[in-house]
Design an enzyme around this catalytic site. Structure first.
Site, PDB file in Angstrom:
ATOM      1  N   ALA A  99     -14.937  -3.468  10.668  1.00 31.19           N
ATOM      2  CA  ALA A  99     -15.119  -4.896  10.957  1.00 31.19           C
ATOM      3  C   ALA A  99     -14.029  -5.709  10.261  1.00 31.19           C
ATOM      4  N   GLY A 132     -24.994   4.446  10.787  1.00 29.20           N
ATOM      5  CA  GLY A 132     -24.161   3.821  11.829  1.00 29.20           C
ATOM      6  C   GLY A 132     -22.956   4.664  12.226  1.00 29.20           C
ATOM      7  N   HIS A 133     -23.021   5.957  11.992  1.00 31.56           N
ATOM      8  CA  HIS A 133     -21.881   6.869  12.200  1.00 31.56           C
ATOM      9  C   HIS A 133     -21.345   6.786  13.638  1.00 31.56           C
ATOM     10  N   ALA A 137       1.715   3.217  -2.300  1.00 27.16           N
ATOM     11  CA  ALA A 137       1.325   4.309  -3.204  1.00 27.16           C
ATOM     12  C   ALA A 137       0.098   5.051  -2.683  1.00 27.16           C
ATOM     13  N   THR A 141      -6.198   0.430  13.013  1.00 26.64           N
ATOM     14  CA  THR A 141      -6.903   1.681  13.304  1.00 26.64           C
ATOM     15  C   THR A 141      -7.637   1.646  14.645  1.00 26.64           C
ATOM     16  N   ASP A 142      -7.820   2.820  15.231  1.00 30.82           N
ATOM     17  CA  ASP A 142      -8.607   2.903  16.479  1.00 30.82           C
ATOM     18  C   ASP A 142     -10.074   2.571  16.240  1.00 30.82           C
ATOM     19  N   GLU A 143     -10.510   2.578  14.966  1.00 34.74           N
ATOM     20  CA  GLU A 143     -11.924   2.276  14.670  1.00 34.74           C
ATOM     21  C   GLU A 143     -12.321   0.876  15.100  1.00 34.74           C
ATOM     22  N   THR A 191      -9.494  -7.304   0.524  1.00 31.84           N
ATOM     23  CA  THR A 191      -8.147  -6.784   0.823  1.00 31.84           C
ATOM     24  C   THR A 191      -7.836  -6.827   2.320  1.00 31.84           C
ATOM     25  N   ASN A 222      -7.278   9.061  13.563  1.00 26.04           N
ATOM     26  CA  ASN A 222      -7.434   9.625  12.208  1.00 26.04           C
ATOM     27  C   ASN A 222      -6.199  10.401  11.761  1.00 26.04           C
ATOM     28  N   GLY A 240       0.822  -1.223   0.000  1.00 25.70           N
ATOM     29  CA  GLY A 240       0.000   0.000   0.000  1.00 25.70           C
ATOM     30  C   GLY A 240       0.848   1.261   0.000  1.00 25.70           C
ATOM     31  N   SER A 245      -9.664   1.733   2.573  1.00 23.28           N
ATOM     32  CA  SER A 245      -9.577   2.540   3.797  1.00 23.28           C
ATOM     33  C   SER A 245     -10.757   3.475   4.027  1.00 23.28           C
ATOM     34  N   TYR A 293     -15.836  -1.454   6.977  1.00 20.80           N
ATOM     35  CA  TYR A 293     -14.389  -1.178   6.976  1.00 20.80           C
ATOM     36  C   TYR A 293     -13.754  -1.611   8.294  1.00 20.80           C
ATOM     37  N   LYS A 346     -11.042  -4.536   9.276  1.00 20.29           N
ATOM     38  CA  LYS A 346      -9.752  -4.248   9.918  1.00 20.29           C
ATOM     39  C   LYS A 346      -9.632  -5.070  11.207  1.00 20.29           C
TER      40      LYS A 346
HETATM   41  P1  NAD Z   1      -5.244   4.719   1.227  1.00 24.17           P
HETATM   42  O1  NAD Z   1      -6.608   4.297   0.789  1.00 24.17           O
HETATM   43  O2  NAD Z   1      -4.804   6.106   0.970  1.00 24.17           O
HETATM   44  O3  NAD Z   1      -4.153   3.749   0.570  1.00 24.17           O
HETATM   45  C1  NAD Z   1      -4.327   2.377   0.475  1.00 24.17           C
HETATM   46  C2  NAD Z   1      -3.308   1.836  -0.535  1.00 24.17           C
HETATM   47  O4  NAD Z   1      -3.438   0.403  -0.574  1.00 24.17           O
HETATM   48  C3  NAD Z   1      -3.527   2.337  -1.959  1.00 24.17           C
HETATM   49  O5  NAD Z   1      -2.294   2.713  -2.536  1.00 24.17           O
HETATM   50  C4  NAD Z   1      -4.130   1.142  -2.691  1.00 24.17           C
HETATM   51  O6  NAD Z   1      -3.816   1.099  -4.074  1.00 24.17           O
HETATM   52  C5  NAD Z   1      -3.480  -0.022  -1.934  1.00 24.17           C
HETATM   53  N1  NAD Z   1      -4.259  -1.258  -2.005  1.00 24.17           N
HETATM   54  C6  NAD Z   1      -5.598  -1.413  -1.796  1.00 24.17           C
HETATM   55  N2  NAD Z   1      -5.941  -2.707  -1.962  1.00 24.17           N
HETATM   56  C7  NAD Z   1      -4.799  -3.376  -2.260  1.00 24.17           C
HETATM   57  C8  NAD Z   1      -4.500  -4.751  -2.495  1.00 24.17           C
HETATM   58  N3  NAD Z   1      -5.473  -5.685  -2.513  1.00 24.17           N
HETATM   59  N4  NAD Z   1      -3.225  -5.109  -2.751  1.00 24.17           N
HETATM   60  C9  NAD Z   1      -2.235  -4.155  -2.776  1.00 24.17           C
HETATM   61  N5  NAD Z   1      -2.459  -2.853  -2.566  1.00 24.17           N
HETATM   62  C10 NAD Z   1      -3.733  -2.461  -2.286  1.00 24.17           C
HETATM   63  O7  NAD Z   1      -5.187   4.358   2.782  1.00 24.17           O
HETATM   64  P2  NAD Z   1      -4.432   5.100   3.967  1.00 24.17           P
HETATM   65  O8  NAD Z   1      -5.319   6.132   4.536  1.00 24.17           O
HETATM   66  O9  NAD Z   1      -3.045   5.433   3.533  1.00 24.17           O
HETATM   67  O10 NAD Z   1      -4.358   3.903   5.039  1.00 24.17           O
HETATM   68  C11 NAD Z   1      -3.244   3.036   5.076  1.00 24.17           C
HETATM   69  C12 NAD Z   1      -3.449   2.041   6.202  1.00 24.17           C
HETATM   70  O11 NAD Z   1      -3.557   2.716   7.444  1.00 24.17           O
HETATM   71  C13 NAD Z   1      -4.728   1.200   6.067  1.00 24.17           C
HETATM   72  O12 NAD Z   1      -4.442  -0.101   6.476  1.00 24.17           O
HETATM   73  C14 NAD Z   1      -5.708   1.861   7.018  1.00 24.17           C
HETATM   74  O13 NAD Z   1      -6.647   0.928   7.512  1.00 24.17           O
HETATM   75  C15 NAD Z   1      -4.764   2.338   8.101  1.00 24.17           C
HETATM   76  N6  NAD Z   1      -5.227   3.517   8.863  1.00 24.17           N
HETATM   77  C16 NAD Z   1      -5.586   4.663   8.214  1.00 24.17           C
HETATM   78  C17 NAD Z   1      -5.965   5.783   8.951  1.00 24.17           C
HETATM   79  C18 NAD Z   1      -6.354   7.084   8.278  1.00 24.17           C
HETATM   80  O14 NAD Z   1      -6.794   8.000   8.974  1.00 24.17           O
HETATM   81  N7  NAD Z   1      -6.179   7.229   6.970  1.00 24.17           N
HETATM   82  C19 NAD Z   1      -5.995   5.714  10.353  1.00 24.17           C
HETATM   83  C20 NAD Z   1      -5.631   4.515  10.989  1.00 24.17           C
HETATM   84  C21 NAD Z   1      -5.233   3.428  10.217  1.00 24.17           C
HETATM   85  O1  TDX Z   2     -17.788  14.669   3.608  1.00 22.50           O
HETATM   86  C1  TDX Z   2     -17.622  14.272   4.785  1.00 22.50           C
HETATM   87  N1  TDX Z   2     -18.311  14.886   5.791  1.00 22.50           N
HETATM   88  C2  TDX Z   2     -18.222  14.504   7.081  1.00 22.50           C
HETATM   89  O2  TDX Z   2     -18.862  15.082   7.971  1.00 22.50           O
HETATM   90  C3  TDX Z   2     -16.726  13.191   5.126  1.00 22.50           C
HETATM   91  C4  TDX Z   2     -15.941  12.496   4.053  1.00 22.50           C
HETATM   92  C5  TDX Z   2     -16.647  12.835   6.441  1.00 22.50           C
HETATM   93  N2  TDX Z   2     -17.365  13.436   7.404  1.00 22.50           N
HETATM   94  C6  TDX Z   2     -17.208  13.029   8.808  1.00 22.50           C
HETATM   95  C7  TDX Z   2     -17.334  11.535   9.077  1.00 22.50           C
HETATM   96  C8  TDX Z   2     -16.396  11.335  10.239  1.00 22.50           C
HETATM   97  O3  TDX Z   2     -17.045  11.608  11.461  1.00 22.50           O
HETATM   98  O4  TDX Z   2     -15.883  13.370   9.169  1.00 22.50           O
HETATM   99  C9  TDX Z   2     -15.297  12.369  10.019  1.00 22.50           C
HETATM  100  C10 TDX Z   2     -14.063  11.814   9.328  1.00 22.50           C
HETATM  101  O5  TDX Z   2     -14.500  11.079   8.205  1.00 22.50           O
HETATM  102  P1  TDX Z   2     -13.471  10.291   7.248  1.00 22.50           P
HETATM  103  O6  TDX Z   2     -12.443  11.257   6.782  1.00 22.50           O
HETATM  104  O7  TDX Z   2     -14.277   9.550   6.234  1.00 22.50           O
HETATM  105  O8  TDX Z   2     -12.758   9.327   8.293  1.00 22.50           O
HETATM  106  P2  TDX Z   2     -13.316   8.229   9.323  1.00 22.50           P
HETATM  107  O9  TDX Z   2     -14.623   7.707   8.884  1.00 22.50           O
HETATM  108  O10 TDX Z   2     -13.214   8.814  10.712  1.00 22.50           O
HETATM  109  O11 TDX Z   2     -12.208   7.080   9.129  1.00 22.50           O
HETATM  110  C11 TDX Z   2     -10.817   7.467   9.053  1.00 22.50           C
HETATM  111  O12 TDX Z   2     -10.165   7.274  10.274  1.00 22.50           O
HETATM  112  C12 TDX Z   2      -9.882   5.973  10.661  1.00 22.50           C
HETATM  113  C13 TDX Z   2     -10.080   6.729   7.927  1.00 22.50           C
HETATM  114  O13 TDX Z   2     -10.779   6.911   6.710  1.00 22.50           O
HETATM  115  C14 TDX Z   2      -9.893   5.290   8.253  1.00 22.50           C
HETATM  116  O14 TDX Z   2      -9.101   4.667   7.236  1.00 22.50           O
HETATM  117  C15 TDX Z   2      -9.171   5.203   9.563  1.00 22.50           C
HETATM  118  O15 TDX Z   2      -9.034   3.874   9.950  1.00 22.50           O
END
Ligand code: NAD
Ligand code: TDX
Length: 348
Positions: free
Chosen positions: A154, A277-278, A14, A128-130, A103, A181, A12, A88, A152, A156
């Site tokens: 569930a 389910g927010h 990229a 993730t903390d989720e 995935t 986040n 992941g 994600s 998502y 993770k």
């Molecule tokens: P992202 O969606 O930006 O990136 C995910 C990457 O994984 C992409 O480059 C995608 O092409 C690749 N990918 C998806 N399915 C794949 C597969 N089957 N094989 C190979 N590559 C695949 O996600 P992110 O926000 O960078 O999150 C990265 C990790 O961190 C995830 O595991 C997510 O659960 C975790 N995480 C994210 C957050 C957050 O706030 N973004 C918080 C806590 C944990």
């Molecule tokens: O348009 C929006 N308006 C809005 O009110 C979007 C996209 C989100 N929201 C709210 C929903 C959430 O309460 O903002 C909060 C953050 O939303 P997201 O950016 O979609 O993140 P969240 O659902 O909290 O999940 C993120 O944090 C935990 C990441 O996407 C996950 O990958 C990570 O595990």
């Protein structure tokens, strides 16, 4: 000090956090070679790694973590695997759960089997903390039960439980990180902070789910990368490490700060129908990772300013994303999503 890291697999790499992690590794582990395995889904973007294209220490392989042959090929000879690859986005997982199961669950299993079969010395599952679910007050520690609420989280949680099952069954040398986040450069504009920054820059509405009172704990991506690296280097096998942002804010607070930083018209704010389910609030304690020596460096205030500046300076990057597949997703997700709530004084 710590664990050997001559050859590192980043799945992941990229995506948002994965690409930030690759930059971090090449800075902090100058003698290491890094292999990125990424399927390049809608969320994967080779542009994120473009500045590194001539770096001989980085190798990119396009492939699926759920494909055992591909995984065996790339994992062979690695000292450590950091698994960032995932579907994600919560909203997409609610629309269709197929890819999160594929995935986040099947992909994790394929990686774990390859780690076991080829006796890879170390595996870090980025989670993730989720997975703990929502709570109105207080905060979760690593030993708390998992109560994920959406497809998502569930999936993770299922991935995390598989990792812990392999640790117990096979003594697999694996660890789990669970962060709050993330925000910062290279985050896909489907997520709250980059969606609102870029919509503000385009003078488009800023959609706020429900009444905007839901709370998230914001962690700068660079702090998360430092903590995850440290866990890989010095964490104890079989252990889980929470990584908190210590910056809890309501979504409405975040949106209003973005309005100020981008100087957009506050009337762009739109309350829209809530996410099903927010989860109301996520909160974790992270003493274990701090005991390894981790300290966050970014304040939310500085981090948000830096993030807004980054999106301002990288308009081509996000315009290309928003002009592609995302345009259809956005219409499906937001068009006709009428408000259930309006702010006193009215921003509808
Ligand atoms: P992202 O969606 O930006 O990136 C995910 C990457 O994984 C992409 O480059 C995608 O092409 C690749 N990918 C998806 N399915 C794949 C597969 N089957 N094989 C190979 N590559 C695949 O996600 P992110 O926000 O960078 O999150 C990265 C990790 O961190 C995830 O595991 C997510 O659960 C975790 N995480 C994210 C957050 C957050 O706030 N973004 C918080 C806590 C944990
Ligand atoms: O348009 C929006 N308006 C809005 O009110 C979007 C996209 C989100 N929201 C709210 C929903 C959430 O309460 O903002 C909060 C953050 O939303 P997201 O950016 O979609 O993140 P969240 O659902 O909290 O999940 C993120 O944090 C935990 C990441 O996407 C996950 O990958 C990570 O595990």
């Amino acid at each position: 000090m710590g664990f050997t890291m001559a050859r590192i697999l980043v799945t992941g790499g990229a995506g948002f956090i994965g690409s930030n992690f690759v930059y971090h590794l090449l800075r902090e582990e100058p003698d290491a070679s890094v292999v990125v395995l990424d399927k390049l889904t809608y969320a994967g973007n080779l542009e994120n790694l473009q500045p590194l294209r001539d770096d001989p220490r980085l190798q990119f392989v396009r492939g699926d973590i759920a494909d055992p042959d591909t995984v065996r090929d790339v994992i062979r000879g690695c000292d450590i695997v950091y698994n960032f690859a995932a579907e994600s986005h919560v909203d997409r997982s609610i629309q269709d759960a197929h890819d999160v199961v594929w995935t986040n669950v099947r992909g994790t299993q394929v990686l774990l089997d390859a780690v076991r079969e080829l006796a890879i010395p170390r595996y870090v599952q980025v989670s993730t903390d989720e997975v703990y679910g929502s709570r109105a007050s207080g905060a979760f520690t690593e030993s708390d039960a998992l109560q994920p609420s959406n497809p998502y989280s569930a999936c993770k949680a299922a991935g995390d439980l598989l990792v812990l099952a392999y640790v117990r069954t096979w003594k697999l040398p694996a660890l789990v990180t669970r962060s709050s986040n993330n925000y910062g450069p290279y985050q896909h504009p489907e997520k709250l902070i980059p969606l609102h920054i870029t919509n503000a820059m385009e003078t488009k509405p800023l959609p706020i789910y429900g009444d905007g009172s839901n709370v998230r704990d914001w962690l700068h991506v660079e702090d998360n990368c430092r903590a995850i690296h440290l866990v890989g280097r010095q964490g104890v096998e079989g252990e889980i490490y929470n990584i908190a942002g210590h910056s809890e804010r309501s979504n409405l607070w975040i949106v209003e700060r973005i309005v100020e930083l981008t100087r957009c018209d506050p009337r762009l704010k739109r309350f829209v129908q809530d996410r099903p389910g927010h989860d109301f609030r996520y909160a974790i304690l992270d003493e274990k990772v701090r005991a390894l020596g981790y300290q966050p460096r970014w304040s939310l205030e500085e981090g948000l300013k830096q993030t807004v500046s980054w999106y301002r300076a990288h308009e081509g990057w996000w315009q290309r994303i928003k002009g592609g597949e995302f345009a259809d997703y956005y219409r499906g997700q937001y068009e006709g999503r009428d408000a259930e709530h309006s702010e006193p004084g009215g921003t509808e």
